[in-house]
Design a protein around this motif. Sequence first.
Motif, PDB file in Angstrom:
ATOM      1  N   VAL A  45       0.840  -1.198   0.000  1.00  0.00           N
ATOM      2  CA  VAL A  45       0.000   0.000   0.000  1.00  0.00           C
ATOM      3  C   VAL A  45       0.877   1.250   0.000  1.00  0.00           C
ATOM      4  O   VAL A  45       0.655   2.187  -0.777  1.00  0.00           O
ATOM      5  CB  VAL A  45      -0.946   0.004   1.223  1.00  0.00           C
ATOM      6  N   GLN A  46       1.885   1.248   0.838  1.00  0.00           N
ATOM      7  CA  GLN A  46       2.753   2.429   0.916  1.00  0.00           C
ATOM      8  C   GLN A  46       3.479   2.668  -0.410  1.00  0.00           C
ATOM      9  O   GLN A  46       3.545   3.798  -0.896  1.00  0.00           O
ATOM     10  CB  GLN A  46       3.781   2.281   2.039  1.00  0.00           C
ATOM     11  N   GLN A  47       3.992   1.587  -0.958  1.00  0.00           N
ATOM     12  CA  GLN A  47       4.738   1.722  -2.216  1.00  0.00           C
ATOM     13  C   GLN A  47       3.831   2.284  -3.303  1.00  0.00           C
ATOM     14  O   GLN A  47       4.212   3.185  -4.053  1.00  0.00           O
ATOM     15  CB  GLN A  47       5.304   0.349  -2.601  1.00  0.00           C
ATOM     16  N   HIS A  69      -9.647   0.642   6.765  1.00  0.00           N
ATOM     17  CA  HIS A  69      -8.656   1.701   6.915  1.00  0.00           C
ATOM     18  C   HIS A  69      -7.887   1.990   5.628  1.00  0.00           C
ATOM     19  O   HIS A  69      -7.115   2.938   5.562  1.00  0.00           O
ATOM     20  CB  HIS A  69      -7.687   1.392   8.055  1.00  0.00           C
ATOM     21  N   LEU A  70      -8.103   1.172   4.589  1.00  0.00           N
ATOM     22  CA  LEU A  70      -7.337   1.374   3.345  1.00  0.00           C
ATOM     23  C   LEU A  70      -7.474   2.794   2.776  1.00  0.00           C
ATOM     24  O   LEU A  70      -6.452   3.430   2.474  1.00  0.00           O
ATOM     25  CB  LEU A  70      -7.732   0.320   2.302  1.00  0.00           C
ATOM     26  N   PRO A  71      -8.691   3.339   2.614  1.00  0.00           N
ATOM     27  CA  PRO A  71      -8.773   4.674   2.011  1.00  0.00           C
ATOM     28  C   PRO A  71      -8.015   5.735   2.824  1.00  0.00           C
ATOM     29  O   PRO A  71      -7.303   6.565   2.246  1.00  0.00           O
ATOM     30  CB  PRO A  71     -10.283   4.963   1.980  1.00  0.00           C
ATOM     31  N   GLY A  72      -8.155   5.701   4.133  1.00  0.00           N
ATOM     32  CA  GLY A  72      -7.479   6.695   4.963  1.00  0.00           C
ATOM     33  C   GLY A  72      -5.969   6.543   4.940  1.00  0.00           C
ATOM     34  O   GLY A  72      -5.228   7.530   4.905  1.00  0.00           O
ATOM     35  N   VAL A  73      -5.514   5.308   4.955  1.00  0.00           N
ATOM     36  CA  VAL A  73      -4.067   5.075   4.903  1.00  0.00           C
ATOM     37  C   VAL A  73      -3.510   5.551   3.561  1.00  0.00           C
ATOM     38  O   VAL A  73      -2.472   6.223   3.504  1.00  0.00           O
ATOM     39  CB  VAL A  73      -3.747   3.582   5.147  1.00  0.00           C
ATOM     40  N   VAL A  74      -4.218   5.239   2.487  1.00  0.00           N
ATOM     41  CA  VAL A  74      -3.777   5.702   1.166  1.00  0.00           C
ATOM     42  C   VAL A  74      -3.751   7.235   1.139  1.00  0.00           C
ATOM     43  O   VAL A  74      -2.776   7.845   0.683  1.00  0.00           O
ATOM     44  CB  VAL A  74      -4.705   5.146   0.062  1.00  0.00           C
ATOM     45  N   ALA A  75      -4.812   7.860   1.650  1.00  0.00           N
ATOM     46  CA  ALA A  75      -4.885   9.324   1.635  1.00  0.00           C
ATOM     47  C   ALA A  75      -3.764   9.963   2.449  1.00  0.00           C
ATOM     48  O   ALA A  75      -3.335  11.080   2.143  1.00  0.00           O
ATOM     49  CB  ALA A  75      -6.244   9.779   2.171  1.00  0.00           C
TER      50      ALA A  75
END
Length: 152
Positions: A45-47, A69-75
């Motif tokens: 996800v970070q990459q 939490h995926l959308p928030g972490v990506v944002a």
Amino acid sequence: MPRVAVLTGSRSDLPILEPCVHALTELGIDHELHVMSAHRSPAKVQQFAASAADNGFEVIIAAAGMAAHLPGVVASMTTLPVIGVPIASGNHSASGLDALLSIAQMPPGVPVACVAINGARNAALLAAAILALKHPAVRESLERLRREQSST
Ligand code: RP5
């Protein structure tokens, strides 16, 4: 052409995202679909998120169920607009309300736009509306689609 990344937390979410992919295709918007999880594959996800803008993406759609939490972490890793799709996933979720609140209730500073539970088609249309600000071809496609749905 503009590019949209469609990310989702699990392969089990893919059927719910079909209307999103269909709408992007219908509108002639280039897109890529990737499965990555904020808790099972955070490095992936970070990459992806940290390099998304440099890789030519203009909007990210991120779908997830449960804690979502995926959308928030990506944002948190990009200034690109992120549209979250809360997924009502199988027997485990609280009918998607868990994901809806997780995505909509981002603390101030890192916004995520949030569509309805399983609102995959609207996520694509909102991405198109953002792209239409800059890309006349997308605006024309979106206006055509609106005319078509108004005539039925
Ligand atoms: C989330 O957990 C996914 O987005 C999915 O909606 C939910 C359940 O995932 P699986 O156990 O089906 O892989 O991360």
